[in-house]
Write an enzyme that holds these catalytic residues in place. Structure first.
Site, PDB file in Angstrom:
ATOM      1  N   ALA A 199       0.859  -1.192   0.000  1.00  0.00           N
ATOM      2  CA  ALA A 199       0.000   0.000   0.000  1.00  0.00           C
ATOM      3  C   ALA A 199       0.889   1.234   0.000  1.00  0.00           C
ATOM      4  CB  ALA A 199      -0.895   0.016   1.239  1.00  0.00           C
ATOM      5  N   LYS A 200       0.327   2.355  -0.307  1.00  0.00           N
ATOM      6  CA  LYS A 200       1.036   3.636  -0.156  1.00  0.00           C
ATOM      7  C   LYS A 200      -0.001   4.733  -0.185  1.00  0.00           C
ATOM      8  CE  LYS A 200       5.417   4.436  -0.683  1.00  0.00           C
ATOM      9  NZ  LYS A 200       6.447   3.885   0.088  1.00  0.00           N
TER      10      LYS A 200
END
Ligand code: GLU
Length: 427
Positions: A117-118
């Site tokens: 994720a980011k």
């Protein structure tokens, strides 16, 4: 790290390629070398979910300003989503998606049971007071509260965020939940469940991988010259460790430019970003540009500041014999092709800077078990994990005659594909 601003882009890339474009091209390239079900590759081109939120805050002067925040969740087949949050004016939806893909591969190449994720907020943190940063962080935490959690998605620091940011998120989440939940973020201060050695970990892994790649190419570290772009938590720690281990660090830089000393810099005397931000060139008039640093005649080049700095415009001017990627995505795919043609090995970000997420995983384990590890234990375990991943990637390089990037992707994609295969598609 105190609430210091991030390093800003200091070089003019010759071409623009978004992190998402780079990540997709790298995926396609690696997939072409592997016998993986094309349906799984198709799935991996797309993030599972992208959350976009508006984050209103009251500025210190009483006005209200509304910012945009994102959290891209790419893949969670191997475990909860995991990855940093950046505060930077250049944050975009596509950038978050590309960076979330790299987190999926990074966790898989390290065999950490997390997905990718980011996220981030489109903001220049240099323009915010500490109180405004806190309000922004708490409100953003509230907006993404339902999609994060210790078993769901675990944010961490990235450009423009730090241990204090994580402490605020942990507090906001815990207050809403009614229970102290340290495992919701990593990269916190040790006093609230953070891990010793987490700040230094990305730079430590870059240094470990540099040491290994030098050995692989029969280059004694004490006869190796190194240039490091960026002197933050990645570049600063890597430069200091490599200097301690006997390498000659001849150039380092920050947003103001680079210092260069062909006989080796006194790296310990240069204040880290945490000690004094943007002070690399403080004591000299002889300042090189960040662009010039990249093309110095050195043995090892470590781009550890921002993405997209090695482009088709300068890839032919690189004189380094080995590149170790400290930043996420410092090399565009066009530049990568040129460097491959020129037989300059590039050890990719997803392996080299993976120490950050690896110690994040250690932190998460410590939080779950409510038991802190000593710094010695953290560094010992990190050394072991990096060695293991290095050996696996090296094996692919040797047995398949592929680039370091493709080898790292092969290790990562094989694990992810196998996990998708065994879980199957639901419903
Ligand atoms: N932001 C770091 C990275 O890009 C660390 C992510 C994490 O620890 O979750 O690898």
């Amino acid at each position: 790290m105190a609430t210091n601003p991030p390093q800003e882009q200091t070089t003019e890339p010759g071409e623009f390629e978004s992190a998402l474009e780079t990540a997709r091209r790298q995926l396609a390239h690696a997939a072409s070398q592997l016998d993986i079900d094309s349906n799984i590759i198709e799935r991996l081109k797309h993030p599972a979910k992208i959350h976009e939120v508006t984050v209103p805050i009251e500025r210190d002067d009483g006005t209200v300003e509304v910012f945009t925040g994102y959290r891209a969740q790419h893949d969670s087949v191997r475990g909860p989503f995991k990855g940093g949050l950046r505060y930077h004016p250049g944050v975009t939806r596509d950038e978050c998606v590309g960076l979330s893909m790299w987190m999926t591969w990074k966790c898989a190449v390290m065999d950490i049971p997390f997905g990718g994720a980011k996220g981030g907020i489109v903001v220049n943190p240099k323009t915010l007071s500490e109180a405004e940063t806190e309000r922004l962080t708490r409100r953003f935490s509230q907006e993404i509260r339902d999609v994060i959690g210790p078993n769901r998605d675990i944010p961490a620091p990235d450009m423009g965020t730090n241990a204090q940011t994580m402490a605020w998120i942990m507090d906001a989440y815990s207050m809403q939940k009614g229970e102290t939940t340290p495992g919701v973020v990593t990269g916190k201060p040790p006093v609230v469940g953070g891990s010793y050695g987490r700040d230094e970990a990305p730079g430590r892994s870059v240094a470990i991988i540099t040491r290994e790649v030098c050995e692989y190419y029969d280059r004694p570290l004490d006869e190796t010259t190194v240039a490091v772009q960026g002197f933050g938590s990645v570049g600063g720690s890597a430069a200091r460790l490599l200097d301690e281990w006997g390498a000659s660090v001849v150039a380092v830089s920050d947003v103001n430019g680079a210092v260069y000393e062909p006989d080796g810099l006194d790296v310990a005397a240069i204040p880290s970003h945490k000690e004094e931000p943007e002070a690399v060139t403080r004591n000299t008039d002889d300042v090189l540009s960040n662009e010039e640093l990249l093309t110095l005649d050195v043995d090892v080049l470590i781009p550890a500041a921002i993405g997209n700095v090695i482009t088709e415009a300068n890839a032919n001017d690189i004189q380094a014999e080995i590149i170790v990627e400290g930043a996420n995505g410092p090399t565009t795919s066009g530049a990568d092709a040129t460097l491959t043609e020129r037989e300059i090995p590039v050890v990719p970000d997803i392996l080299a800077n993976a120490g950050g997420v690896t110690v994040s995983y250690f932190e998460w384990l410590q939080d779950i078990n409510r038991r802190a590890w000593s710094l010695e234990k953290v560094n010992e375990e990190l050394e072991h994990e990096m060695q293991t991943a290095w050996n696996e990637v090296r094996h692919e390089v040797d047995s398949r005659d592929v680039t370091w990037r493709d080898a790292a992707y092969i290790v990562a994609l094989s694990r992810i594909a196998e996990a998708h295969q065994s879980r199957g598609l639901w419903p």
